[in-house]
Design an enzyme around this catalytic site. Structure first.
Site, mmCIF file in Angstrom:
data_model
loop_
_atom_site.group_PDB
_atom_site.id
_atom_site.type_symbol
_atom_site.label_atom_id
_atom_site.label_comp_id
_atom_site.label_asym_id
_atom_site.label_seq_id
_atom_site.Cartn_x
_atom_site.Cartn_y
_atom_site.Cartn_z
ATOM 1 N N CYS A 1 -72.131 -13.172 -49.250
ATOM 2 C CA CYS A 1 -73.212 -12.806 -48.234
ATOM 3 C C CYS A 1 -72.953 -11.111 -48.323
ATOM 4 O O CYS A 1 -72.657 -10.553 -49.330
ATOM 5 C CB CYS A 1 -72.493 -13.139 -46.832
ATOM 6 S SG CYS A 1 -70.967 -12.369 -46.585
ATOM 7 N N ARG B 1 -67.369 -14.258 -51.190
ATOM 8 C CA ARG B 1 -66.858 -15.083 -49.900
ATOM 9 C C ARG B 1 -66.321 -16.484 -50.876
ATOM 10 O O ARG B 1 -66.898 -17.702 -50.310
ATOM 11 C CB ARG B 1 -67.722 -15.291 -48.972
ATOM 12 C CG ARG B 1 -68.395 -14.028 -48.437
ATOM 13 C CD ARG B 1 -67.151 -13.183 -47.698
ATOM 14 N NE ARG B 1 -66.791 -13.724 -46.342
ATOM 15 C CZ ARG B 1 -67.245 -13.544 -45.294
ATOM 16 N NH1 ARG B 1 -68.436 -12.942 -45.196
ATOM 17 N NH2 ARG B 1 -66.949 -14.244 -44.138
HETATM 18 C C1 EPZ Z 1 -63.049 -14.296 -41.328
HETATM 19 O O1 EPZ Z 1 -63.929 -14.540 -42.554
HETATM 20 C C2 EPZ Z 1 -63.892 -13.681 -40.125
HETATM 21 N N1 EPZ Z 1 -64.917 -14.486 -39.932
HETATM 22 C C3 EPZ Z 1 -64.463 -12.245 -40.929
HETATM 23 O O2 EPZ Z 1 -65.015 -11.718 -39.946
HETATM 24 C C4 EPZ Z 1 -63.346 -11.393 -41.332
HETATM 25 O O3 EPZ Z 1 -63.804 -10.287 -41.836
HETATM 26 C C5 EPZ Z 1 -62.190 -12.133 -42.027
HETATM 27 O O4 EPZ Z 1 -61.814 -13.566 -41.340
HETATM 28 C C6 EPZ Z 1 -61.100 -11.465 -42.405
HETATM 29 O O5 EPZ Z 1 -60.223 -11.341 -41.300
HETATM 30 C C7 EPZ Z 1 -64.761 -15.517 -38.979
HETATM 31 O O6 EPZ Z 1 -63.764 -15.734 -38.474
HETATM 32 C C8 EPZ Z 1 -65.895 -16.231 -38.778
HETATM 33 P P1 EPZ Z 1 -60.973 -14.789 -45.201
HETATM 34 P P2 EPZ Z 1 -63.373 -15.525 -43.745
HETATM 35 O O7 EPZ Z 1 -60.970 -16.299 -45.657
HETATM 36 O O8 EPZ Z 1 -62.586 -16.430 -43.194
HETATM 37 C C9 EPZ Z 1 -60.971 -14.293 -49.993
HETATM 38 C C10 EPZ Z 1 -67.019 -10.389 -39.009
HETATM 39 O O9 EPZ Z 1 -67.434 -9.568 -39.061
HETATM 40 N N2 EPZ Z 1 -61.002 -15.697 -49.990
HETATM 41 O O10 EPZ Z 1 -59.809 -14.082 -44.489
HETATM 42 O O11 EPZ Z 1 -64.363 -15.793 -44.535
HETATM 43 C C11 EPZ Z 1 -62.225 -13.736 -49.470
HETATM 44 O O12 EPZ Z 1 -63.291 -13.397 -50.475
HETATM 45 C C12 EPZ Z 1 -66.557 -11.414 -39.988
HETATM 46 O O13 EPZ Z 1 -66.825 -10.993 -37.906
HETATM 47 C C13 EPZ Z 1 -60.807 -16.297 -51.401
HETATM 48 O O14 EPZ Z 1 -60.636 -15.621 -52.231
HETATM 49 O O15 EPZ Z 1 -62.345 -14.398 -44.344
HETATM 50 C C14 EPZ Z 1 -61.881 -12.375 -48.896
HETATM 51 O O16 EPZ Z 1 -61.883 -11.286 -49.984
HETATM 52 C C15 EPZ Z 1 -66.792 -10.849 -41.409
HETATM 53 N N3 EPZ Z 1 -60.762 -17.672 -51.588
HETATM 54 C C16 EPZ Z 1 -60.484 -12.433 -48.393
HETATM 55 O O17 EPZ Z 1 -60.124 -13.901 -48.994
HETATM 56 C C17 EPZ Z 1 -61.177 -18.331 -50.204
HETATM 57 O O18 EPZ Z 1 -61.007 -19.630 -50.224
HETATM 58 C C18 EPZ Z 1 -60.413 -12.701 -46.824
HETATM 59 O O19 EPZ Z 1 -61.459 -13.818 -46.526
HETATM 60 C C19 EPZ Z 1 -61.201 -17.829 -49.013
HETATM 61 C C20 EPZ Z 1 -61.148 -16.482 -48.744
#
Ligand code: EPZ
Length: 420
Positions: free
Chosen positions: A116, A121
């Site tokens: 996105c 992601r």
């Molecule tokens: C959640 O997203 C939130 N969204 C995001 O809020 C928030 O920025 C993020 O957590 C971090 O706090 C919701 O809760 C709906 P992650 P999520 O999995 O779950 C990597 C907003 O603006 N990763 O903690 O997608 C990923 O690429 C949104 O409200 C992997 O590598 O975040 C990223 O670099 C934006 N493999 C990091 O971890 C995976 O399988 C954090 O992602 C999953 C994630």
């Protein structure tokens, strides 16, 4: 797409009531699929992302709607394990439905969510957790097919404290036979809210808020109606706190959970904001130009949240001094920088590091929101900028902020919107 017009240099004064947390609401809505029953949930924000999740549940045979500020969800009618592909593309966080649909039906079909505006992601950690728990996953033409083979609780070590992976694994493990332990789990308050909701439904989860979450799988839970109230949105609160730093201001931010907000308020106090705390309210007074903070790094909770990085940058763009902002969570979350530069911000980025040299004032410009939090940051910058600013693509902002324009108007901001 829609645009905001904001007339700058307005002192902020008044009260802003913080709504329910978007990032608590989305996984909790997903978890209602786990057991077919009725749910009455308070404080779910009426925002685009929630309405998209309601549309997905409805398209799968459930009832999901707002009624006088309450969310009424009934998942007894779930009639498929396939999430509509066109809807997944509209809201990538619908991937959180995977664990619940697998737990309820034993199967799932969901389009691979693309990257996105803020980065790739990936969902490898989600899929790794499901496989360890006995789910076979394959992908064909961009669709993920999951099938529960020999489900059994187990120990899962997350390579990164991913919020979504923690939540998705929780949602599958709660009704998987045996004990599941998630190590290096995300510690966000939204995970604690999900745990509390699941326990209210009759499941057995403990440890949320720490790095180790323990889940005792429970096959059948009662099917009585569940009522629940979602926590307030710490990022929404932080966004209005940021807005208060762009001008002289005295605002009352109500309905907050202070403990969730500490890493945000402490930074703004260091920058010179006066923050007084009442019970669920903070009073923010800003009398003079804020000070730059040497270096800020976004971290998983309880560190400074990546979801506040853009708004904080907008504040630092007019601070006295230079601030270095390092974005460690997402791989491309600086799309607001070129837009802030159009307003006169002096920002240089190298990879995931931005060097922000505060200028006295920004000036109005036509800018484009590229994502939810970056869009909010442009509005914050516009409040303290000379002249008129036009912020385009405000649908990004309406995805995650309830009544954004009305709340800003209540604080004295001169803002109008046009739907193009
Ligand atoms: C959640 O997203 C939130 N969204 C995001 O809020 C928030 O920025 C993020 O957590 C971090 O706090 C919701 O809760 C709906 P992650 P999520 O999995 O779950 C990597 C907003 O603006 N990763 O903690 O997608 C990923 O690429 C949104 O409200 C992997 O590598 O975040 C990223 O670099 C934006 N493999 C990091 O971890 C995976 O399988 C954090 O992602 C999953 C994630």
């Amino acid at each position: 797409m829609g645009s905001f017009f904001i007339e700058g240099i307005r002192n902020l004064e008044g009260i802003v009531e913080i709504g329910g947390s978007k990032n608590a609401a989305l996984p909790i809505i997903a978890s209602t699929v786990l057991s077919g029953r009725e749910y009455i949930i308070e404080n779910i924000p009426d925002i685009e992302d929630v309405r998209m999740m309601f549309e997905i549940l409805t398209s799968m045979g459930c009832i999901a709607q707002f009624e006088n500020g309450l969310a009424l969800i009934d998942t007894r009618g779930l009639n498929t394990h396939a999430v509509p592909e066109d809807l997944v593309k509209k809201i990538r966080s619908s991937i959180i439905l995977m664990g619940a649909i697998l737990g309820r039906t034993g199967n799932v079909e969901v389009a691979y969510p693309g990257g996105c505006e803020i980065g790739l992601r990936p969902i490898d950690l989600h899929l790794k957790g499901f496989k360890k728990l006995g789910v076979s996953i394959c992908e064909k033409n961009g669709i993920l097919y999951g099938k529960v083979n020999n489900p059994a609780g187990c120990e899962i070590q997350l390579d990164y404290p991913s919020v979504g992976a923690t939540e998705n694994i929780m949602l599958f493990a709660v009704n998987t036979e045996g004990k599941t332990v998630i190590y290096n789990a995300a510690r966000e308050p939204e995970i604690v809210d999900l745990q509390n909701f699941l326990n209210k439904c009759g499941y057995k989860v403990s440890g949320a808020g720490t790095s180790t979450i323990i889940i005792e799988g429970i096959k059948n839970v009662p099917t009585d109606t569940i009522d629940y109230k979602i926590i307030s949105d710490r990022i929404e609160a932080g966004t209005y706190l940021s807005a208060a730093t762009t001008m002289r201001s005295k605002i009352y931010i109500k309905n907050i959970e202070k403990s969730h907000f500490k890493s945000i308020t402490s930074l703004y106090e260091d920058a010179g904001c006066e923050i007084r705390e009442a019970y669920h309210t903070i009073i923010v007074t800003n009398e003079r130009r804020i000070k730059a903070l040497e270096k800020i790094t976004t971290q998983p909770y309880p560190g400074f949240p990546t979801d506040m990085q853009a708004q904080f940058m907008a504040s630092m763009a007019i601070a006295d001094g230079t601030t270095i902002i390092e974005e460690t969570v997402f791989d491309s979350r600086f799309k607001h920088v070129p837009e802030l530069q159009k307003m006169g911000a002096d920002i240089t980025t190298i990879g995931r590091v931005a060097v922000v040299n505060g200028v006295k004032r920004l000036h109005g410009a036509e800018v484009d929101a590229k994502d939810l939090r970056g869009g909010a940051a442009l509005v914050i910058a516009a409040i303290g900028a000379e002249g008129m600013t036009k912020v385009n693509n405000i649908y990004h902002i309406n995805r995650g902020y309830e009544h954004f324009m009305d709340k800003l108007r209540n604080l004295g901001v001169i803002i109008t919107a046009i739907e193009e």
